[in-house]
Design a protein around this motif. Structure first.
Motif, PDB file in Angstrom:
ATOM      1  N   SER A 106       0.802  -1.227   0.000  1.00  0.00           N
ATOM      2  CA  SER A 106       0.000   0.000   0.000  1.00  0.00           C
ATOM      3  C   SER A 106       0.831   1.271   0.000  1.00  0.00           C
ATOM      4  O   SER A 106       0.362   2.324  -0.442  1.00  0.00           O
ATOM      5  CB  SER A 106      -0.933   0.013   1.218  1.00  0.00           C
ATOM      6  OG  SER A 106      -0.179   0.087   2.423  1.00  0.00           O
ATOM      7  N   GLY A 107       2.048   1.223   0.554  1.00  0.00           N
ATOM      8  CA  GLY A 107       2.828   2.447   0.713  1.00  0.00           C
ATOM      9  C   GLY A 107       2.425   3.249   1.925  1.00  0.00           C
ATOM     10  O   GLY A 107       2.851   4.400   2.089  1.00  0.00           O
ATOM     11  N   LEU A 108       1.621   2.661   2.816  1.00  0.00           N
ATOM     12  CA  LEU A 108       1.138   3.364   4.004  1.00  0.00           C
ATOM     13  C   LEU A 108       2.008   3.104   5.238  1.00  0.00           C
ATOM     14  O   LEU A 108       1.627   3.470   6.344  1.00  0.00           O
ATOM     15  CB  LEU A 108      -0.311   2.964   4.299  1.00  0.00           C
ATOM     16  CG  LEU A 108      -1.324   3.348   3.217  1.00  0.00           C
ATOM     17  CD1 LEU A 108      -2.703   2.751   3.540  1.00  0.00           C
ATOM     18  CD2 LEU A 108      -1.432   4.863   3.074  1.00  0.00           C
ATOM     19  N   GLY A 109       3.161   2.485   5.033  1.00  0.00           N
ATOM     20  CA  GLY A 109       4.075   2.259   6.146  1.00  0.00           C
ATOM     21  C   GLY A 109       3.717   1.050   6.987  1.00  0.00           C
ATOM     22  O   GLY A 109       4.011   1.010   8.184  1.00  0.00           O
ATOM     23  N   THR A 110       3.126   0.024   6.348  1.00  0.00           N
ATOM     24  CA  THR A 110       2.657  -1.136   7.090  1.00  0.00           C
ATOM     25  C   THR A 110       3.799  -1.905   7.741  1.00  0.00           C
ATOM     26  O   THR A 110       3.703  -2.315   8.910  1.00  0.00           O
ATOM     27  CB  THR A 110       1.862  -2.080   6.170  1.00  0.00           C
ATOM     28  OG1 THR A 110       0.808  -1.331   5.546  1.00  0.00           O
ATOM     29  CG2 THR A 110       1.270  -3.235   6.947  1.00  0.00           C
ATOM     30  N   SER A 111       4.893  -2.119   7.017  1.00  0.00           N
ATOM     31  CA  SER A 111       5.992  -2.899   7.603  1.00  0.00           C
ATOM     32  C   SER A 111       6.621  -2.151   8.778  1.00  0.00           C
ATOM     33  O   SER A 111       7.020  -2.770   9.773  1.00  0.00           O
ATOM     34  CB  SER A 111       7.051  -3.233   6.546  1.00  0.00           C
ATOM     35  OG  SER A 111       7.678  -2.062   6.067  1.00  0.00           O
ATOM     36  N   GLY A 199      -2.981  -0.775  -6.718  1.00  0.00           N
ATOM     37  CA  GLY A 199      -2.321  -2.061  -6.913  1.00  0.00           C
ATOM     38  C   GLY A 199      -1.008  -2.106  -6.163  1.00  0.00           C
ATOM     39  O   GLY A 199      -0.433  -1.072  -5.812  1.00  0.00           O
ATOM     40  N   GLU A 200      -0.520  -3.312  -5.921  1.00  0.00           N
ATOM     41  CA  GLU A 200       0.669  -3.501  -5.093  1.00  0.00           C
ATOM     42  C   GLU A 200       1.870  -2.739  -5.635  1.00  0.00           C
ATOM     43  O   GLU A 200       2.152  -2.758  -6.829  1.00  0.00           O
ATOM     44  CB  GLU A 200       1.007  -4.991  -5.000  1.00  0.00           C
ATOM     45  CG  GLU A 200       2.148  -5.293  -4.039  1.00  0.00           C
ATOM     46  CD  GLU A 200       2.346  -6.785  -3.858  1.00  0.00           C
ATOM     47  OE1 GLU A 200       3.310  -7.153  -3.161  1.00  0.00           O
ATOM     48  OE2 GLU A 200       1.550  -7.565  -4.398  1.00  0.00           O
ATOM     49  N   SER A 201       2.591  -2.077  -4.738  1.00  0.00           N
ATOM     50  CA  SER A 201       3.771  -1.310  -5.125  1.00  0.00           C
ATOM     51  C   SER A 201       4.893  -2.215  -5.604  1.00  0.00           C
ATOM     52  O   SER A 201       5.109  -3.302  -5.066  1.00  0.00           O
ATOM     53  CB  SER A 201       4.269  -0.484  -3.934  1.00  0.00           C
ATOM     54  OG  SER A 201       5.487   0.160  -4.244  1.00  0.00           O
ATOM     55  N   ARG A 202       5.605  -1.734  -6.633  1.00  0.00           N
ATOM     56  CA  ARG A 202       6.748  -2.480  -7.141  1.00  0.00           C
ATOM     57  C   ARG A 202       8.073  -1.937  -6.607  1.00  0.00           C
ATOM     58  O   ARG A 202       9.136  -2.418  -6.981  1.00  0.00           O
ATOM     59  CB  ARG A 202       6.756  -2.433  -8.677  1.00  0.00           C
ATOM     60  CG  ARG A 202       5.549  -3.075  -9.323  1.00  0.00           C
ATOM     61  CD  ARG A 202       5.852  -3.432 -10.775  1.00  0.00           C
ATOM     62  NE  ARG A 202       6.207  -2.273 -11.560  1.00  0.00           N
ATOM     63  CZ  ARG A 202       5.345  -1.587 -12.321  1.00  0.00           C
ATOM     64  NH1 ARG A 202       4.081  -1.948 -12.357  1.00  0.00           N
ATOM     65  NH2 ARG A 202       5.742  -0.559 -13.021  1.00  0.00           N
ATOM     66  N   VAL A 203       8.012  -0.923  -5.747  1.00  0.00           N
ATOM     67  CA  VAL A 203       9.247  -0.424  -5.146  1.00  0.00           C
ATOM     68  C   VAL A 203       9.817  -1.492  -4.217  1.00  0.00           C
ATOM     69  O   VAL A 203       9.099  -2.115  -3.435  1.00  0.00           O
ATOM     70  CB  VAL A 203       8.981   0.873  -4.356  1.00  0.00           C
ATOM     71  CG1 VAL A 203      10.141   1.174  -3.417  1.00  0.00           C
ATOM     72  CG2 VAL A 203       8.821   2.041  -5.315  1.00  0.00           C
ATOM     73  N   SER A 204      11.096  -1.724  -4.321  1.00  0.00           N
ATOM     74  CA  SER A 204      11.769  -2.726  -3.499  1.00  0.00           C
ATOM     75  C   SER A 204      12.975  -2.088  -2.830  1.00  0.00           C
ATOM     76  O   SER A 204      13.310  -0.924  -3.061  1.00  0.00           O
ATOM     77  CB  SER A 204      12.236  -3.891  -4.373  1.00  0.00           C
ATOM     78  OG  SER A 204      13.228  -3.449  -5.284  1.00  0.00           O
TER      79      SER A 204
END
Length: 332
Positions: A106-111, A199-204
């Motif tokens: 999501s890019g919402l800082g979940t991890s 959709g799921e972020s592709r940033v790694s």
């Protein structure tokens, strides 16, 4: 000491300055981020067992069961959970279950929120009385030091503290200054902010390493973009409490323009389609949540927020509910 604990921590919207909290930029020039916690949570349940280790991610549908902590490895599935056991509960005899209210990537800082909640819960199960600020730091260590993942620290501190903050990063230190947003301004922001998932972020981690290597190599567009994003955060920190929607929209838009300069893959086709649609529907500006390349976008709607929400749906994205929260990591 307790044998069972449930902890929740919120995710966040990053208004401006994201990426400036990432080394080596933060170590050389200091970072500045403005973010706010929202009422979508990660949940961690930790239970002591007579023996063995059970790790379960309910939203990912993954689980691990081993008899000995020596069998754990952060190179496998559920690395944050494995790292948390190894750091805080090295003798084992524990079950950890996690879940999240956010979509994947999501890019919402979940991890970052998950790491903070794990650090808070596992520390307390181990008999340590950690503060939210300490849990944020420990959650960051789980990701960066234990799991070897590149990243900054804004997500952990948003999850730990809740509310609106300007976060100033200087090397290893973090200064978290609350932004006092009046209740009427907060409600107006909630009404006019439209959060959506494309959709799921592709940033790694490889993307983060690539961007920061470009900074280290002195690539001018990257250096200038990061410096401007830090300045945008400074401006927003000084004006967010006023509730000037047009200015907030402009600053979000400019931050996103700078972010796209960091890497060619920041804006996906799906993101561009949504951005064009909401602009026609009256958006005052917006940006990607988190690193970009998919995940969530959020926009400041002008006169009619419902028109912007309809435009998001018609463009193929999912509108997500969103309210701010002043509550950080906590026992349930």
């Amino acid at each position: 000491m307790t044998d069972h604990l449930i902890v929740e921590a919120p995710v966040r919207l990053d208004f401006a300055g994201g990426w400036t909290d990432v080394p080596p930029f933060v170590d050389r020039q200091g970072g500045l981020v403005v973010n706010a916690a929202i009422d979508t949570y990660v949940r961690v349940e930790v239970t002591r067992r007579p023996s063995g280790i059970v790790l379960v991610s309910e939203d990912l549908g993954q689980s691990i069961e081993v008899t000995d902590p020596e069998q754990l490895s952060v190179d496998g599935d559920l690395p944050l959970l494995q790292a948390a056991v190894r750091r805080f509960l090295p003798d084992g005899g524990v079950e950890i279950r996690t879940s999240s209210g956010t979509p994947l990537g999501s890019g919402l800082g979940t991890s970052g929120a998950l790491g903070t909640a794990l650090a808070f819960a596992c520390s307390r199960i181990a008999g340590l009385d950690v503060t939210p600020h300490e849990a944020a730091h420990l959650g960051w260590l789980l990701e960066v030091e234990d799991c070897g993942l590149a990243g900054g620290r804004q997500d952990q501190f948003a999850a730990a503290l809740g509310g609106f903050h300007v976060l100033s990063f200087d090397g290893s230190s973090v200064d978290a200054t609350p932004i006092e947003v009046p209740a009427d301004v907060r409600l107006r922001l909630e009404e006019h902010l439209v959060l959506c998932y494309v959709g799921e972020s592709r940033v790694s981690g490889a993307t983060i390493v690539r961007v920061m290597q470009a900074y280290e190599d002195g690539v001018e567009r990257v250096v200038r973009a990061l410096e401007e994003m830090k300045e945008i955060a400074r401006r927003l920190a000084g004006t967010l409490h006023e509730g000037d929607l047009e200015l907030v929209g402009q600053l979000l838009h400019r931050n996103w323009e700078c972010q796209k300069m960091l890497d060619d893959g920041m804006q996906t086709t799906a993101m561009k389609v949504v951005e064009e649609a909401v602009e026609e529907a009256g958006s005052l500006g917006g940006k990607a949540a988190g690193s970009g390349a998919g995940g969530c976008l959020f926009f400041v709607a002008g006169g009619d927020p419902q028109a912007v929400r309809r435009a998001v749906i018609n463009a193929g994205a999912q509108v997500l509910p969103m309210h701010f929260t002043s509550t950080g990591v906590r026992e349930c």
